[in-house]
Design a protein around this motif. Structure first.
Motif, PDB file in Angstrom:
ATOM      1  N   MET A 160       0.830  -1.194   0.000  1.00  0.00           N
ATOM      2  CA  MET A 160       0.000   0.000   0.000  1.00  0.00           C
ATOM      3  C   MET A 160       0.865   1.245   0.000  1.00  0.00           C
ATOM      4  O   MET A 160       1.978   1.250   0.528  1.00  0.00           O
ATOM      5  N   TYR A 161       0.338   2.287  -0.635  1.00  0.00           N
ATOM      6  CA  TYR A 161       1.013   3.583  -0.637  1.00  0.00           C
ATOM      7  C   TYR A 161      -0.046   4.670  -0.614  1.00  0.00           C
ATOM      8  O   TYR A 161      -1.065   4.583  -1.310  1.00  0.00           O
ATOM      9  N   ALA A 162       0.164   5.682   0.208  1.00  0.00           N
ATOM     10  CA  ALA A 162      -0.745   6.824   0.262  1.00  0.00           C
ATOM     11  C   ALA A 162       0.090   8.093   0.319  1.00  0.00           C
ATOM     12  O   ALA A 162       1.132   8.132   0.986  1.00  0.00           O
ATOM     13  N   GLU A 163      -0.349   9.112  -0.383  1.00  0.00           N
ATOM     14  CA  GLU A 163       0.381  10.372  -0.400  1.00  0.00           C
ATOM     15  C   GLU A 163      -0.586  11.538  -0.268  1.00  0.00           C
ATOM     16  O   GLU A 163      -1.772  11.433  -0.599  1.00  0.00           O
ATOM     17  N   ALA A 164      -0.069  12.640   0.237  1.00  0.00           N
ATOM     18  CA  ALA A 164      -0.851  13.861   0.405  1.00  0.00           C
ATOM     19  C   ALA A 164      -0.154  15.008  -0.309  1.00  0.00           C
ATOM     20  O   ALA A 164       1.048  15.208  -0.135  1.00  0.00           O
ATOM     21  N   ARG A 165      -0.913  15.741  -1.122  1.00  0.00           N
ATOM     22  CA  ARG A 165      -0.406  16.950  -1.772  1.00  0.00           C
ATOM     23  C   ARG A 165      -0.767  18.124  -0.872  1.00  0.00           C
ATOM     24  O   ARG A 165      -1.780  18.801  -1.064  1.00  0.00           O
ATOM     25  N   LEU A 166       0.062  18.356   0.124  1.00  0.00           N
ATOM     26  CA  LEU A 166      -0.225  19.389   1.103  1.00  0.00           C
ATOM     27  C   LEU A 166       0.014  20.790   0.551  1.00  0.00           C
ATOM     28  O   LEU A 166      -0.339  21.782   1.195  1.00  0.00           O
ATOM     29  N   ASP A 167       0.625  20.861  -0.634  1.00  0.00           N
ATOM     30  CA  ASP A 167       0.783  22.162  -1.289  1.00  0.00           C
ATOM     31  C   ASP A 167      -0.451  22.542  -2.092  1.00  0.00           C
ATOM     32  O   ASP A 167      -0.481  23.597  -2.715  1.00  0.00           O
ATOM     33  N   PHE A 227      -4.144   7.239  -3.038  1.00  0.00           N
ATOM     34  CA  PHE A 227      -3.658   5.994  -2.461  1.00  0.00           C
ATOM     35  C   PHE A 227      -3.673   4.893  -3.507  1.00  0.00           C
ATOM     36  O   PHE A 227      -4.463   4.921  -4.467  1.00  0.00           O
ATOM     37  N   VAL A 228      -2.774   3.944  -3.343  1.00  0.00           N
ATOM     38  CA  VAL A 228      -2.679   2.764  -4.205  1.00  0.00           C
ATOM     39  C   VAL A 228      -2.592   1.543  -3.305  1.00  0.00           C
ATOM     40  O   VAL A 228      -1.768   1.497  -2.392  1.00  0.00           O
ATOM     41  N   VAL A 229      -3.433   0.566  -3.547  1.00  0.00           N
ATOM     42  CA  VAL A 229      -3.420  -0.676  -2.777  1.00  0.00           C
ATOM     43  C   VAL A 229      -3.183  -1.830  -3.736  1.00  0.00           C
ATOM     44  O   VAL A 229      -3.957  -2.037  -4.679  1.00  0.00           O
ATOM     45  N   SER A 230      -2.099  -2.569  -3.525  1.00  0.00           N
ATOM     46  CA  SER A 230      -1.809  -3.754  -4.329  1.00  0.00           C
ATOM     47  C   SER A 230      -2.410  -4.958  -3.620  1.00  0.00           C
ATOM     48  O   SER A 230      -1.755  -5.615  -2.809  1.00  0.00           O
ATOM     49  N   THR A 231      -3.648  -5.224  -3.913  1.00  0.00           N
ATOM     50  CA  THR A 231      -4.306  -6.365  -3.271  1.00  0.00           C
ATOM     51  C   THR A 231      -3.691  -7.680  -3.726  1.00  0.00           C
ATOM     52  O   THR A 231      -3.732  -8.675  -3.004  1.00  0.00           O
ATOM     53  N   ALA A 232      -3.091  -7.693  -4.944  1.00  0.00           N
ATOM     54  CA  ALA A 232      -2.426  -8.909  -5.417  1.00  0.00           C
ATOM     55  C   ALA A 232      -1.265  -9.271  -4.504  1.00  0.00           C
ATOM     56  O   ALA A 232      -1.085 -10.440  -4.125  1.00  0.00           O
ATOM     57  N   ALA A 233      -0.460  -8.261  -4.120  1.00  0.00           N
ATOM     58  CA  ALA A 233       0.653  -8.515  -3.203  1.00  0.00           C
ATOM     59  C   ALA A 233       0.146  -8.943  -1.837  1.00  0.00           C
ATOM     60  O   ALA A 233       0.710  -9.831  -1.188  1.00  0.00           O
ATOM     61  N   MET A 234      -0.933  -8.322  -1.388  1.00  0.00           N
ATOM     62  CA  MET A 234      -1.499  -8.675  -0.091  1.00  0.00           C
ATOM     63  C   MET A 234      -2.035 -10.106  -0.097  1.00  0.00           C
ATOM     64  O   MET A 234      -1.805 -10.890   0.830  1.00  0.00           O
ATOM     65  N   MET A 235      -2.744 -10.463  -1.171  1.00  0.00           N
ATOM     66  CA  MET A 235      -3.301 -11.806  -1.253  1.00  0.00           C
ATOM     67  C   MET A 235      -2.206 -12.858  -1.401  1.00  0.00           C
ATOM     68  O   MET A 235      -2.337 -13.978  -0.897  1.00  0.00           O
ATOM     69  N   ALA A 236      -1.112 -12.512  -2.100  1.00  0.00           N
ATOM     70  CA  ALA A 236       0.001 -13.459  -2.246  1.00  0.00           C
ATOM     71  C   ALA A 236       0.589 -13.790  -0.883  1.00  0.00           C
ATOM     72  O   ALA A 236       0.892 -14.955  -0.582  1.00  0.00           O
ATOM     73  N   GLY A 237       0.771 -12.782  -0.043  1.00  0.00           N
ATOM     74  CA  GLY A 237       1.266 -13.030   1.301  1.00  0.00           C
ATOM     75  C   GLY A 237       0.291 -13.846   2.120  1.00  0.00           C
ATOM     76  O   GLY A 237       0.695 -14.720   2.899  1.00  0.00           O
ATOM     77  N   MET A 238      -0.994 -13.580   1.936  1.00  0.00           N
ATOM     78  CA  MET A 238      -2.008 -14.329   2.665  1.00  0.00           C
ATOM     79  C   MET A 238      -2.009 -15.792   2.244  1.00  0.00           C
ATOM     80  O   MET A 238      -2.103 -16.704   3.087  1.00  0.00           O
ATOM     81  N   ARG A 239      -1.892 -16.030   0.941  1.00  0.00           N
ATOM     82  CA  ARG A 239      -1.848 -17.414   0.451  1.00  0.00           C
ATOM     83  C   ARG A 239      -0.661 -18.168   1.059  1.00  0.00           C
ATOM     84  O   ARG A 239      -0.784 -19.312   1.500  1.00  0.00           O
ATOM     85  N   ALA A 240       0.512 -17.520   1.048  1.00  0.00           N
ATOM     86  CA  ALA A 240       1.714 -18.179   1.556  1.00  0.00           C
ATOM     87  C   ALA A 240       1.562 -18.551   3.028  1.00  0.00           C
ATOM     88  O   ALA A 240       1.937 -19.655   3.451  1.00  0.00           O
ATOM     89  N   GLU A 241       1.009 -17.644   3.810  1.00  0.00           N
ATOM     90  CA  GLU A 241       0.833 -17.917   5.231  1.00  0.00           C
ATOM     91  C   GLU A 241      -0.180 -19.048   5.450  1.00  0.00           C
ATOM     92  O   GLU A 241       0.032 -19.931   6.286  1.00  0.00           O
ATOM     93  N   LEU A 242      -1.272 -19.011   4.701  1.00  0.00           N
ATOM     94  CA  LEU A 242      -2.300 -20.036   4.865  1.00  0.00           C
ATOM     95  C   LEU A 242      -1.802 -21.404   4.419  1.00  0.00           C
ATOM     96  O   LEU A 242      -2.076 -22.420   5.064  1.00  0.00           O
TER      97      LEU A 242
END
Length: 364
Positions: A64-71, A260-275
């Motif tokens: 996951m990545y999130a950024e703010a354009r505070l300018d 924001f950007v969420v890589s659910t593929a990366a998250m699910m890959a980690g979940m698969r490995a743990e399970l």
């Protein structure tokens, strides 16, 4: 010692654990940075890039990545002003002026912080801030819970000034018994808090704390490995170039206050490995559900003259039978015009079927 700028005399106070200001530096700076949205101490920005430079320090494999354009780029500041003018109790001139920056300075002084915003942070901070979660450790054993690797990123327009503040803070912390070690990576010096050599008890767990000042970013992390990964991403493939991300960002407004950007593929890959490691049968039972999750999701927040906007876009899931479709069934015509909320979704049959199959396999 921090050099005083002559704008305020501070009374001598005993040290009250200034180590905390380094350990939670990312939180402090982010809180200050958020204040810039309302404080308006930065010059209006005019850039409308897909993502800020901070994203180029985020590995393509990040969860996951999130950024703010505070300018507040483009018309965002004008839109926010127009939005604030709709609230009689709000004073746009005060909110978008320097009042909040002064409040932050006073708060940091009252807390005996060894720095202030106006003189120690504002000169080098460019108004862009981000945070990246590099992994998603799903530990099925509660006794082995791990924190994810995270990196806080703050845009730097004057690296010498940012480095000067970091060195001053490190010197104060070391004077209280902490020990930092340095290493070089990609031409950048990484400073890491040595938990084993530090005499004072540290309010941190895991790998501790590390920071680095690159040419245009201040990087704060809970481990030096994460900072090395961020520097490698800037020199190689980053999240900004990851497959599918750019196309989805094109669906968002050009001018945004946050993304924001969420890589659910990366998250699910980690979940698969743990399970699979813990219980292969359960991993197989959940395979259909995991395949139904879209691989990438993006979203943004922005200001319109009369609204606060939240937009999002996502890729289609790998399982074609579960891909959504658009349809018009005329249901909205049956809803009263003064209804508070209405939502309509189609093709729920395959999702319910998959949920039942997963439940049955899990119980078995």
């Amino acid at each position: 010692m921090i050099v005083e700028h002559g704008y305020r005399e501070r009374t001598a106070q005993p040290a009250v654990g200034r180590l905390r200001w380094v350990i939670i530096g990312a939180v402090v700076l982010l809180a200050v940075a958020i204040g810039v949205v309302l404080g308006g101490v930065l010059v209006d920005g005019t850039r409308t890039a897909t993502l800020t430079r901070s994203s180029e320090y985020v590995p393509a494999s990040a969860v996951m990545y999130a950024e703010a354009r505070l300018d507040l780029p483009g018309t965002q500041r004008a839109n926010l002003r127009a939005l604030l003018e709709r609230f009689p109790a709000a004073d746009p001139d005060a909110i978008l002026g320097e009042a909040l920056a002064t409040t932050l300075d006073d708060a940091l002084a009252d807390a005996d912080a060894p720095f202030d915003y106006s003189h120690d942070v504002a000169p080098w901070f460019d108004g862009t801030a981000g945070v990246a979660i590099l992994d998603y450790p799903l530990n099925v054993d509660p006794s082995e819970v791990q924190l994810p690797s995270a990196v806080g990123l703050f845009g730097v327009r004057d690296p010498e000034a940012a480095l000067g503040l970091a060195e001053d803070l490190r010197a104060e912390i070391e004077a209280e018994g902490a020990t930092f070690t340095s290493s070089e990576h990609a031409g950048v010096t990484i400073w890491t808090l040595d938990l084993e050599q530090t005499e004072t008890p540290m309010p941190v767990e895991g790998e501790g704390f590390a920071y680095a000042v690159a040419d245009d970013q201040l990087l704060l992390s809970n481990g030096d490995a994460a900072i090395r990964a961020a520097l490698d991403a800037e020199a190689g493939e980053s999240l900004a170039e990851a497959e599918g991300v750019a196309d989805l960002l094109d669906a968002l407004p050009d001018e945004r206050a946050g993304t924001f950007v969420v890589s659910t593929a990366a998250m699910m890959a980690g979940m698969r490995a743990e399970l699979e490691a813990a219980q292969p049968g359960l991993a197989d039972a959940l395979a259909g559900y995991l395949d139904a999750v879209p691989p990438v999701m993006v979203g943004s927040v922005s200001f319109a003259p009369d609204a606060f906007l939240a937009d999002s876009a996502t890729a289609l899931p790998a399982n074609e039978s579960l891909q959504p479709v658009n349809s018009e069934r005329g249901l909205a015509a049956r809803v009263p015009a003064d209804a508070i909320f209405f939502a309509d979704g189609s093709k729920w049959g395959p999702y319910l079927e998959q949920a039942i199959l997963t439940l049955k396999a899990t119980l078995a």
